[in-house]
Enzyme design. Structure first.
Site, short mmCIF file in Angstrom:
data_model
loop_
_atom_site.label_atom_id
_atom_site.label_comp_id
_atom_site.label_asym_id
_atom_site.label_seq_id
_atom_site.Cartn_x
_atom_site.Cartn_y
_atom_site.Cartn_z
N LYS A 1 48.38 40.86 101.89
CA LYS A 1 49.04 41.80 100.98
C LYS A 1 50.34 41.20 100.47
O LYS A 1 50.66 41.32 99.28
CB LYS A 1 49.32 43.12 101.71
CG LYS A 1 49.78 44.24 100.78
CD LYS A 1 48.72 44.60 99.77
CE LYS A 1 49.17 45.76 98.89
NZ LYS A 1 48.16 46.10 97.88
N LYS B 1 33.57 38.68 95.25
CA LYS B 1 32.85 39.68 96.05
C LYS B 1 32.57 40.92 95.20
O LYS B 1 33.40 41.33 94.38
CB LYS B 1 33.68 40.04 97.27
CG LYS B 1 32.97 40.92 98.27
CD LYS B 1 33.88 41.17 99.47
CE LYS B 1 33.22 42.07 100.51
NZ LYS B 1 34.10 42.32 101.67
N LYS C 1 33.97 47.80 93.88
CA LYS C 1 34.01 48.99 93.02
C LYS C 1 35.15 48.94 92.02
O LYS C 1 35.12 49.62 91.00
CB LYS C 1 34.16 50.25 93.89
CG LYS C 1 32.99 50.52 94.80
CD LYS C 1 33.24 51.75 95.63
CE LYS C 1 32.10 51.99 96.61
NZ LYS C 1 32.33 53.18 97.45
#
Length: 384
Positions: A142, A249, A252
């Site tokens: 992050k 990957k 959504k």
């Protein structure tokens, strides 16, 4: 009448038989899963249920929709509420719920309906070194993404929330609360299970608790601690990539809806998305993730739903048979593989009262077990 020992085992959340596995796994409430989620964690869960039935095992399987983890990033409350229910309905449609009539012990519940998760999370926060959390891959990734997003070298850490730093501790609480013996994880999650085992050891060492005699009374000497150390149950499944960019990957959050295949997509949508999936101009069908990532990704999807190996599939599409014929077969395989789920999901989705009752029963069953563990934890710490 049940013996005092038996009652104490149930209150402490300890399976009466040492040979009985307790498997815990959770999934965030992100709405309808895509095929990458299905061929990954969810298919492993289904195989565990199938194994219980076929081998007549008596393991305890615990599956949770972990809503508290979703709060580590900003959420729209109405959207989160809807996606919690959708994910729970998906798991019901996949058969991941209590099936007492078959002798299967399956607990399916919402983590956020069992307050003991947050309570144990706090106890574990108090024995967790901050430096260990700062070294976790999830936290460092992050930070790296923020550095890439900002032109300045210094990252404004005020943009990072405490929940994101501490969520591996809550994940540990999820597992230890049910005295899990096995946790199915992919290779990218093994670091979190290592933390779980280390925190369990630290807590047991710091708070060994009291020994109990066979009649349920306290005896001299210290106990061994409240928690058992869970074992890794590595899941070996293909990483499903984007249909439009096979180097990324499947996600959504992709801006291109054609890159993601959802479990509830209609046959026409499945056909459209798979026909437009990126491949290459090389003749034939071969499995080579480095040189042919697009074709290899489609082979992994075919393999996941057909049960055939990529090599077996490639053998049928050598010579004159090429990508077009392969895609046609793939469309049929995926459509057929999702048909039963899609019909069951639509049926369940209409039965809101029944779904709500299953949510209530699952949470009640989980709370009863979790409270037994927390009684033991509170006694060891000195808060009860």
């Amino acid at each position: 009448m049940r013996s005092t020992t038996r009652i104490r085992q149930q209150l402490a959340g300890t399976p009466p038989s040492a040979a009985r596995r307790v498997v815990f796994s959770g999934i965030q409430p992100t709405g309808i899963p895509h095929i990458g989620n299905h061929l990954g964690a969810l298919s492993k869960w289904q195989s565990l249920v199938k194994e219980q039935r076929e081998k007549q095992l008596k393991d305890r399987l615990i599956f949770s929709v972990v809503g508290l983890h979703a709060l580590t990033v900003p959420q729209d409350p109405k959207k989160l509420l809807r996606e919690r229910r959708d994910m729970f309905s998906v798991l019901l449609a996949l058969g991941l719920h209590d099936q007492a009539q078959e002798g299967l012990d399956i607990t399916l519940f919402h983590q956020d309906m069992v307050p003991q998760h947050a309570e144990l999370g706090w106890y574990l926060n108090c024995v967790t070194p901050v430096g260990r959390l700062l070294r976790m891959t999830s936290w460092k990734s992050k930070l790296a993404s923020l550095r890439n997003a900002n032109s300045e070298d210094e990252v404004d850490e005020s943009l990072l929330q405490l929940g994101l730093l501490a969520y591996p501790v809550l994940q540990t609480a999820d597992i230890l609360l049910y005295k899990a013996t096995h946790v199915p994880v992919g290779n990218d999650q093994t670091q979190h299970l290592e933390l779980c085992r280390d925190l369990a050891e630290s807590f047991n060492r710091q708070y060994p608790g009291q020994k109990w005699s066979s009649d349920g009374t306290k005896s001299k000497g210290k106990g061994k601690g409240a928690f058992r150390l869970p074992e890794v149950m590595l899941t070996d499944y293909p990483r499903i990539q984007s249909l439009r960019n096979p180097l990324s990957k499947m996600s959504k959050s992709s801006p291109n809806p054609s890159s993601v295949l959802f479990l509830t997509d209609s046959p026409s949508l499945i056909r459209s998305k798979l026909k437009s999936a990126v491949t290459d101009s090389i003749p034939g069908v071969t499995f080579d993730p480095v040189e042919r990532p697009g074709v290899s990704n489609l082979l992994s999807i075919h393999s996941g739903y057909s049960g055939q190996t990529p090599s077996e599939i490639c053998d049928r599409f050598s010579g004159e048979r090429g990508i077009v014929e392969f895609k046609e077969e793939l469309i049929e395989v995926v459509s057929e593989g999702l048909k039963g789920f899609r019909e069951e999901f639509e049926r369940i989705r209409r039965e809101e009262g029944w779904v709500g009752e299953m949510e209530r029963k699952g949470a009640e069953k989980a709370r009863e077990f979790a409270e037994g563990t927390m009684r033991e934890v509170r006694r060891a710490v000195g808060t009860a």
